[in-house]
Every structure is written in structure tokens, then in C-alpha cells.
Write a protein that holds these residues in place. Structure first.
Motif, PDB file in Angstrom:
ATOM      1  N   MET A 181      20.513 -41.691 -16.978  1.00  0.00           N
ATOM      2  CA  MET A 181      20.637 -40.302 -16.526  1.00  0.00           C
ATOM      3  C   MET A 181      22.009 -40.117 -15.891  1.00  0.00           C
ATOM      4  SD  MET A 181      18.217 -38.176 -13.861  1.00  0.00           S
ATOM      5  CE  MET A 181      18.665 -39.176 -12.454  1.00  0.00           C
ATOM      6  N   PRO A 182      22.799 -39.117 -16.310  1.00  0.00           N
ATOM      7  CA  PRO A 182      24.087 -38.883 -15.678  1.00  0.00           C
ATOM      8  C   PRO A 182      23.937 -38.632 -14.188  1.00  0.00           C
ATOM      9  CG  PRO A 182      23.831 -37.561 -17.672  1.00  0.00           C
ATOM     10  CD  PRO A 182      22.509 -38.175 -17.392  1.00  0.00           C
ATOM     11  N   LYS A 183      24.940 -39.051 -13.436  1.00  0.00           N
ATOM     12  CA  LYS A 183      24.847 -38.938 -11.990  1.00  0.00           C
ATOM     13  C   LYS A 183      24.704 -37.495 -11.532  1.00  0.00           C
ATOM     14  CE  LYS A 183      27.224 -39.963  -7.772  1.00  0.00           C
ATOM     15  NZ  LYS A 183      27.503 -41.008  -6.908  1.00  0.00           N
ATOM     16  N   THR A 184      25.284 -36.553 -12.289  1.00  0.00           N
ATOM     17  CA  THR A 184      25.278 -35.163 -11.860  1.00  0.00           C
ATOM     18  C   THR A 184      24.057 -34.383 -12.331  1.00  0.00           C
ATOM     19  OG1 THR A 184      26.600 -34.610 -13.792  1.00  0.00           O
ATOM     20  CG2 THR A 184      27.787 -35.044 -11.742  1.00  0.00           C
ATOM     21  N   GLU A 185      23.095 -35.051 -12.955  1.00  0.00           N
ATOM     22  CA  GLU A 185      21.914 -34.340 -13.456  1.00  0.00           C
ATOM     23  C   GLU A 185      20.687 -34.644 -12.606  1.00  0.00           C
ATOM     24  OE1 GLU A 185      19.034 -34.106 -17.400  1.00  0.00           O
ATOM     25  OE2 GLU A 185      20.993 -35.113 -17.534  1.00  0.00           O
ATOM     26  N   ALA A 186      20.078 -33.589 -12.114  1.00  0.00           N
ATOM     27  CA  ALA A 186      18.819 -33.738 -11.368  1.00  0.00           C
ATOM     28  C   ALA A 186      17.664 -33.471 -12.305  1.00  0.00           C
ATOM     29  CB  ALA A 186      18.784 -32.770 -10.188  1.00  0.00           C
ATOM     30  N   ARG A 187      16.534 -34.104 -12.038  1.00  0.00           N
ATOM     31  CA  ARG A 187      15.355 -33.908 -12.865  1.00  0.00           C
ATOM     32  C   ARG A 187      14.185 -33.481 -11.996  1.00  0.00           C
ATOM     33  NH1 ARG A 187      15.467 -36.233 -17.939  1.00  0.00           N
ATOM     34  NH2 ARG A 187      13.605 -34.943 -18.229  1.00  0.00           N
ATOM     35  N   MET A 188      13.478 -32.458 -12.447  1.00  0.00           N
ATOM     36  CA  MET A 188      12.238 -32.044 -11.813  1.00  0.00           C
ATOM     37  C   MET A 188      11.082 -32.363 -12.753  1.00  0.00           C
ATOM     38  SD  MET A 188      13.097 -28.387 -10.018  1.00  0.00           S
ATOM     39  CE  MET A 188      14.348 -28.218  -8.756  1.00  0.00           C
ATOM     40  N   PRO A 189       9.876 -32.466 -12.221  1.00  0.00           N
ATOM     41  CA  PRO A 189       8.726 -32.702 -13.101  1.00  0.00           C
ATOM     42  C   PRO A 189       8.641 -31.620 -14.172  1.00  0.00           C
ATOM     43  CG  PRO A 189       8.105 -32.950 -10.795  1.00  0.00           C
ATOM     44  CD  PRO A 189       9.498 -32.392 -10.807  1.00  0.00           C
ATOM     45  N   GLU A 190       8.346 -32.018 -15.392  1.00  0.00           N
ATOM     46  CA  GLU A 190       8.242 -31.074 -16.494  1.00  0.00           C
ATOM     47  C   GLU A 190       6.892 -31.241 -17.185  1.00  0.00           C
ATOM     48  OE1 GLU A 190      11.570 -31.574 -19.080  1.00  0.00           O
ATOM     49  OE2 GLU A 190      13.038 -30.960 -17.574  1.00  0.00           O
ATOM     50  N   ALA A 191       6.239 -30.118 -17.425  1.00  0.00           N
ATOM     51  CA  ALA A 191       4.932 -30.142 -18.080  1.00  0.00           C
ATOM     52  C   ALA A 191       4.885 -29.046 -19.132  1.00  0.00           C
ATOM     53  CB  ALA A 191       3.818 -29.939 -17.054  1.00  0.00           C
ATOM     54  N   LEU A 192       3.886 -29.119 -20.001  1.00  0.00           N
ATOM     55  CA  LEU A 192       3.681 -28.115 -21.023  1.00  0.00           C
ATOM     56  C   LEU A 192       2.522 -27.204 -20.619  1.00  0.00           C
ATOM     57  CD1 LEU A 192       4.045 -30.288 -24.247  1.00  0.00           C
ATOM     58  CD2 LEU A 192       5.787 -28.877 -23.108  1.00  0.00           C
ATOM     59  N   LEU A 193       2.559 -25.997 -21.111  1.00  0.00           N
ATOM     60  CA  LEU A 193       1.520 -25.012 -20.824  1.00  0.00           C
ATOM     61  C   LEU A 193       0.357 -25.247 -21.786  1.00  0.00           C
ATOM     62  CD1 LEU A 193       0.868 -22.629 -19.015  1.00  0.00           C
ATOM     63  CD2 LEU A 193       2.054 -21.141 -20.626  1.00  0.00           C
ATOM     64  N   THR A 194      -0.512 -26.183 -21.435  1.00  0.00           N
ATOM     65  CA  THR A 194      -1.609 -26.583 -22.319  1.00  0.00           C
ATOM     66  C   THR A 194      -2.850 -25.722 -22.086  1.00  0.00           C
ATOM     67  OG1 THR A 194      -2.467 -28.188 -20.737  1.00  0.00           O
ATOM     68  CG2 THR A 194      -0.760 -28.949 -22.260  1.00  0.00           C
ATOM     69  N   GLU A 195      -3.771 -25.770 -23.030  1.00  0.00           N
ATOM     70  CA  GLU A 195      -5.028 -25.029 -22.894  1.00  0.00           C
ATOM     71  C   GLU A 195      -5.863 -25.589 -21.747  1.00  0.00           C
ATOM     72  OE1 GLU A 195      -5.726 -22.223 -24.410  1.00  0.00           O
ATOM     73  OE2 GLU A 195      -3.750 -22.422 -25.322  1.00  0.00           O
ATOM     74  N   GLU A 196      -5.777 -26.917 -21.524  1.00  0.00           N
ATOM     75  CA  GLU A 196      -6.516 -27.518 -20.414  1.00  0.00           C
ATOM     76  C   GLU A 196      -5.993 -26.998 -19.073  1.00  0.00           C
ATOM     77  OE1 GLU A 196      -6.925 -29.888 -23.982  1.00  0.00           O
ATOM     78  OE2 GLU A 196      -5.143 -29.156 -22.915  1.00  0.00           O
ATOM     79  N   LEU A 197      -4.674 -26.889 -18.946  1.00  0.00           N
ATOM     80  CA  LEU A 197      -4.083 -26.378 -17.713  1.00  0.00           C
ATOM     81  C   LEU A 197      -4.467 -24.923 -17.497  1.00  0.00           C
ATOM     82  CD1 LEU A 197      -2.267 -26.947 -15.304  1.00  0.00           C
ATOM     83  CD2 LEU A 197      -0.279 -26.435 -16.744  1.00  0.00           C
ATOM     84  N   ILE A 198      -4.446 -24.148 -18.560  1.00  0.00           N
ATOM     85  CA  ILE A 198      -4.821 -22.737 -18.474  1.00  0.00           C
ATOM     86  C   ILE A 198      -6.281 -22.597 -18.037  1.00  0.00           C
ATOM     87  CG2 ILE A 198      -5.246 -20.664 -19.858  1.00  0.00           C
ATOM     88  CD1 ILE A 198      -2.749 -21.476 -21.509  1.00  0.00           C
ATOM     89  N   ALA A 199      -7.157 -23.413 -18.594  1.00  0.00           N
ATOM     90  CA  ALA A 199      -8.578 -23.339 -18.244  1.00  0.00           C
ATOM     91  C   ALA A 199      -8.808 -23.729 -16.785  1.00  0.00           C
ATOM     92  CB  ALA A 199      -9.390 -24.246 -19.160  1.00  0.00           C
TER      93      ALA A 199
ATOM     94  N   GLY B 201       4.179 -29.123 -12.584  1.00  0.00           N
ATOM     95  CA  GLY B 201       5.188 -29.443 -13.578  1.00  0.00           C
ATOM     96  C   GLY B 201       5.831 -28.252 -14.246  1.00  0.00           C
ATOM     97  N   LEU B 202       5.336 -27.035 -13.983  1.00  0.00           N
ATOM     98  CA  LEU B 202       5.963 -25.836 -14.524  1.00  0.00           C
ATOM     99  C   LEU B 202       6.946 -25.268 -13.505  1.00  0.00           C
ATOM    100  CD1 LEU B 202       3.062 -23.853 -16.259  1.00  0.00           C
ATOM    101  CD2 LEU B 202       4.533 -25.643 -17.198  1.00  0.00           C
ATOM    102  N   GLY B 203       7.977 -24.606 -14.000  1.00  0.00           N
ATOM    103  CA  GLY B 203       8.873 -23.872 -13.120  1.00  0.00           C
ATOM    104  C   GLY B 203       8.270 -22.522 -12.783  1.00  0.00           C
ATOM    105  N   SER B 204       8.785 -21.886 -11.743  1.00  0.00           N
ATOM    106  CA  SER B 204       8.225 -20.592 -11.347  1.00  0.00           C
ATOM    107  C   SER B 204       9.281 -19.725 -10.688  1.00  0.00           C
ATOM    108  CB  SER B 204       7.043 -20.779 -10.395  1.00  0.00           C
ATOM    109  OG  SER B 204       7.449 -21.413  -9.209  1.00  0.00           O
ATOM    110  N   PHE B 205       9.129 -18.414 -10.882  1.00  0.00           N
ATOM    111  CA  PHE B 205       9.976 -17.412 -10.235  1.00  0.00           C
ATOM    112  C   PHE B 205       9.085 -16.296  -9.710  1.00  0.00           C
ATOM    113  CE2 PHE B 205      13.025 -18.721 -13.744  1.00  0.00           C
ATOM    114  CZ  PHE B 205      13.779 -19.557 -12.931  1.00  0.00           C
TER     115      PHE B 205
END
Length: 393
Positions: free
Chosen positions: A1-19, A93-97
Motif C-alpha cells: 500500500m502506498p504510504k500516502t493512501e489511507a484505507r477504510m473498511p469497504e463492503a458491498l450493498l448485499t441483500e443480506e445487509l439490506i434485510a 463498511g459503507l460510506g455515508s453522507f
């Protein structure tokens, strides 16, 4: 990972998560870790007013307030936002605004009051397609505020957009490489900065002079209030005043215990090696980029506090902001300048028997974009009967 890159948890919008989130609709949330102020002390009110840049003496000058229709010191209406604004909830794991909020004010907060807040998760809409990050869902929340007598103070309905961070980052990177995004930070000339700061210094609240409903007409301009260039200290001051860290910002062992319990609340800064809260998207460029945005940006509720500040400057001590709604259509980046203004769209007597002006509000940045279209209902005194401020108190 490049030193200047930050990582946040990433997830997908699955049907299980929606339920799983659908099953949580109607839940009253635990918010203890996100409450910033419970008591409207003199210092708490002064810090909040300073944190939104509001110079109105009604909030901080005892003699001025005691001679006002309120008869005592009161907090800015938006002070409730500094007590509790929102909470990180669900969609790991999802972003939000924060995308929209509508606030109704019932009674003022007096210095010395205790404010009790609750937050209910009302469910969500979607999924639907998004230009920003493919699919998104929109959470719906309701905050309610009461004082120590159990009297309602205010109610806020607010919405949060949730999205897949990976998709958002890809789209932001493509926009940046094509040169279609704004140049950030914005470069100001010394002459432009001098003009902006002179404009800010010339703006003042109406104060004790009543703005009577008889003197207001449809089409009237609601004067301009200027914010910016937005800097890092503006964001820090908002947090110090009780702004919107969700949960509250903390340090060292307190922070690490929280992050160990809730890993999705933090990321590791690639420059310092420290764990930082996701909230730092508002002042940390690595966090903003990891969220899929090119540069740090303001807070949704902070921007609504500016809208309310603009309205109280206009209506004066004898007016009362009954309701306002704001939509957050564009990011306000650090280095941006925003001019808040409005237009009176109608005048009448509402169901409470008060004389009110309906106002269309706007917030225009230096690129000519309306970053916060909104509406407001403001009660004003009449020369022929009692004004709204004493009735509200």
C-alpha cells in the motif's frame, strides 16, 4: 500500500445487509456516546455560537438578552445540534453522507436549561442508482429534544445516504484524472481575500430593532451571510462547540478502546501511523480521499447551523425561526467560500395564528453552485399584536 493512501473498511450493498437493516426500522437508538452537551451553560452556549461564527449578542451578552423579548439569555436555536446531532448506525463498511435535514423549533433553550435528546431510526429508502457511487440507500432518522420540564424544544428529521466506498473512489479518481472536478484547494488572490473578509466584517445581526411583518414583501431579498474561506480551525471550532463527532472525539486509550470495539469507526493515517476517526473526513485529506472525496469538506449539520444563523441575523431578536429544511447538494470543501441568502416567497398567518414569512434559502459557493437549497418559515412581530418571541419563551 502506498504510504500516502489511507484505507477504510469497504463492503458491498448485499441483500443480506439490506434485510438486516430493514428489521431495525423503528428502533430508538442508544446515543449516550454521541451526546455532546446536556446542560446549556453560559460557556457551552458561547462555545457553540463561536463554533458556527455567530456574533449575535443575544446568545452571549446578559444585558442585551435581558432587555430582549426573551427576558434572559438564550442559546442559538441550532444549539440543540450541539447537544446531539446524529449517530453512526448500521451499514458496516459503507460510506455515508448526511444529505438532508428538516428542523422544527418549538421553544427556545435558555441558559441553565437541560436538554434531553432521543433518536429513532425510521428505516430507509432504496436501493436506487446513484451517479456518485452506483447504488445507494437513504437512512431516515428523527431526533426529538425536550427540556428539564419535559417540554418539547425541537424535532429534526434527517437523512443519510449510504454507498459503496470502492465505487465512489473509482468515480472520483476518474473525474480527477479527466480534470472535470474542481481545483482544490481553491486559490484566492490577496485582493479577493481582502474583499471577502471585509464583507464578513460588515455583516451584522438585526438585533433589537424589530423586523415587522408589515415591512416585508414577497420577493424581498434576505440579506447575505458569508462563510469562508473555510479553514481547518473552522471545523475544529465546530467540534469544540459541540458539533457532530459521532461518536464524540476522544484520544489515546479512550479512542483505542472504542476502535477495538467498533473497527469501522476508524482508519490508520498513512503519514502519522495514528488511528483516526472516520469523522476526520472533515479535516484530514487522507480520510476524505478514502471516503471517495477529493478533499476535506464541511459537516451537514454545520451547514444547517449556518442556515439558521443566517435566518436569526435577518429576523432579529423579536423574530422566531419556526422551521427550516436544507438539502446538501454539493460538498463545501476547505478553502471554499459560501454566501447564504434567500428570497421571501409568501407572507401569511399560520395555523398557530402567527404572522410568518416563507423563505427560499440558498448557499452559493465561489463556483456558482447552490450547495444547500432550502426553505424556512420565520414568524415575525406585527405592529398590531404580540410578537412571536415572547410567545415562544
Amino acid at each position: 500500500m502506498p504510504k500516502t493512501e489511507a484505507r477504510m473498511p469497504e463492503a458491498l450493498l448485499t441483500e443480506e445487509l439490506i434485510a438486516s437493516m430493514r428489521d431495525r426500522a423503528g428502533t430508538e437508538l442508544r446515543i449516550e456516546h454521541s451526546v455532546n452537551n446536556e446542560e446549556a451553560t453560559r460557556i457551552a452556549v458561547a462555545k457553540f455560537a463561536a463554533g458556527i461564527g455567530d456574533i449575535n449578542p443575544l446568545w452571549t451578552d446578559a444585558a442585551h438578552a435581558e432587555n430582549s423579548p426573551y427576558g434572559a439569555r438564550v442559546a442559538p436555536p441550532s444549539f440543540i445540534i450541539g447537544c446531539f446531532s446524529g449517530i453512526q448506525f448500521g451499514w458496516p463498511g459503507l460510506g455515508s453522507f448526511h444529505s438532508m435535514s428538516r428542523v422544527t423549533f418549538v421553544k427556545p433553550v435558555y441558559v441553565g436549561d437541560t436538554v434531553h435528546a432521543t433518536c429513532t431510526y425510521d428505516g430507509f429508502t432504496g436501493p436506487k442508482q446513484s451517479r456518485f457511487a452506483d447504488r445507494m440507500v437513504t437512512d431516515l432518522f428523527t431526533n426529538r429534544y425536550t427540556n428539564q420540564q419535559g417540554e418539547p424544544l425541537a424535532e429534526i428529521h434527517w437523512e443519510v445516504v449510504n454507498f459503496e466506498r470502492s465505487s465512489a473512489k473509482e468515480k472520483t479518481a476518474a473525474k480527477t484524472s479527466s480534470g472535470s472536478g474542481p481545483n482544490l484547494p481553491h486559490e484566492w488572490t490577496p485582493e479577493e481575500l481582502g474583499r471577502i473578509e471585509a464583507q464578513v466584517l460588515a455583516e451584522s445581526p438585526r438585533g433589537a430593532a424589530p423586523r415587522y411583518i408589515e415591512d416585508v414583501a414577497v420577493g424581498d431579498h434576505v440579506h447575505t451571510l458569508t462563510k469562508g474561506p473555510i479553514g481547518l480551525t473552522d471545523e475544529v471550532a465546530f467540534v469544540v462547540g459541540g458539533g457532530t463527532p459521532i461518536p464524540r472525539l476522544s484520544a489515546h486509550a479512550v479512542a483505542l478502546h472504542s476502535y477495538e470495539k467498533h473497527p469501522a469507526w476508524s482508519f490508520r493515517d498513512p503519514e502519522t501511523g495514528a488511528q483516526e476517526p472516520i469523522y476526520s473526513v472533515h479535516y484530514n485529506k487522507h480520510a476524505a480521499r478514502a471516503m471517495g472525496v477529493g478533499y476535506p469538506y464541511d459537516v451537514g449539520f454545520q451547514r444547517q447551523a449556518w442556515q439558521i444563523h443566517h435566518l436569526t441575523h435577518w429576523c432579529g431578536d423579536s423574530g422566531w425561526v419556526k422551521q427550516c429544511e436544507s438539502q446538501y447538494r454539493r460538498f463545501v470543501f476547505l478553502s471554499d467560500v459560501v454566501e447564504l441568502s434567500g428570497t421571501v416567497t409568501s407572507i401569511g398567518v399560520d395555523e398557530d395564528g402567527e404572522h410568518v414569512a416563507q423563505i427560499e434559502t440558498r448557499a452559493i459557493n465561489q463556483r456558482g453552485e447552490n450547495v444547500m437549497p432550502g426553505t424556512a418559515v420565520v414568524a415575525l412581530p406585527s405592529r398590531h399584536d404580540t410578537g412571536p418571541a415572547p410567545a415562544a419563551s
